[in-house]
Design an enzyme around this catalytic site. Structure first.
Site, short mmCIF file in Angstrom:
data_model
loop_
_atom_site.label_atom_id
_atom_site.label_comp_id
_atom_site.label_asym_id
_atom_site.label_seq_id
_atom_site.Cartn_x
_atom_site.Cartn_y
_atom_site.Cartn_z
N HIS A 1 0.84 -1.21 0.00
CA HIS A 1 0.00 0.00 0.00
C HIS A 1 0.87 1.26 0.00
CE1 HIS A 1 -3.04 -2.68 2.30
NE2 HIS A 1 -3.50 -2.54 1.07
N LYS B 1 -17.46 -6.86 6.72
CA LYS B 1 -16.19 -7.56 6.65
C LYS B 1 -15.63 -7.79 8.05
CE LYS B 1 -14.68 -6.37 2.01
NZ LYS B 1 -13.56 -5.91 1.19
N ARG C 1 -2.21 -5.54 -8.47
CA ARG C 1 -1.13 -6.54 -8.39
C ARG C 1 -1.18 -7.49 -9.57
NH1 ARG C 1 -2.91 -7.67 -2.33
NH2 ARG C 1 -4.80 -7.47 -3.54
#
Ligand code: PNS
Length: 164
Positions: A17, A41, A90
């Site tokens: 990050h 979450k 990514r």
């Protein structure tokens, strides 16, 4: 004045990050790193802890501000006067996950999403893998800032101690 928002859960913030924050901060006059509090979450760290870790990690980035948000990210971007959102990619899985969100956000308010490819050497780093590896005793000290590593170790020890 260009302003962008880099949103995420950051549970916890990783060196991957930080790589994106640094590079985004060089593209915009101001970058707001925004951590959400999505109640659906399961998090290891609560929103206030994630904010503290982000603020510590971004202390040497002068044009980066860390804030919390709730609700729609596009509303937060509008309230902050941000023209764009920044996301790190990514690989293909990230793209598949991020593309519909970018398209939905553009549909909702026209805010654009700028994708930055992760530095190759950090492409395998994610908050979820860092937590999994650390929970099973693996060494993640090179993958997160030192202060995050300390908190992660302490939290996992407290959790395991509490579960015993
Ligand atoms: O690090 P994450 O979990 O991938 O971050 C996801 C986040 C917080 C960026 C995303 O869930 C989000 O934008 N949440 C805010 C609610 C929202 O706007 N949902 C609609 C997205 S199209």
């Amino acid at each position: 004045m260009t302003r962008a928002v880099c949103p995420g859960s950051f549970d916890p913030v990783t060196n991957g990050h930080l790589d994106i924050f640094r590079r985004a901060a060089s593209l915009f006059d101001e970058l707001i790193v925004a951590t959400g509090s999505n109640p659906s979450k399961n998090r290891l760290f609560d929103p206030e802890e994630r904010l503290e870790m982000l603020r510590e990690a971004c202390v040497d980035l002068p044009n980066v501000t860390v804030m919390g948000f709730s609700g729609l990210i596009v509303d937060f971007c509008r309230d902050m006067g941000a023209q764009a959102m920044v996301k790190g990619l990514r690989g293909g899985n990230d793209y598949e996950y991020e593309l519909p969100m970018a398209q939905m956000n553009a549909h909702l308010t026209g805010v654009e999403t700028v994708f930055i490819p992760t530095t190759a050497s950090l492409g395998y780093v994610s908050s979820s893998l860092v937590k999994e590896v650390a929970a099973l005793g693996g060494d993640v000290s090179e993958l997160v800032p030192p202060a995050v590593h300390e908190r992660l170790t302490a939290r996992l020890a407290a959790r395991d101690g509490g579960a015993a």
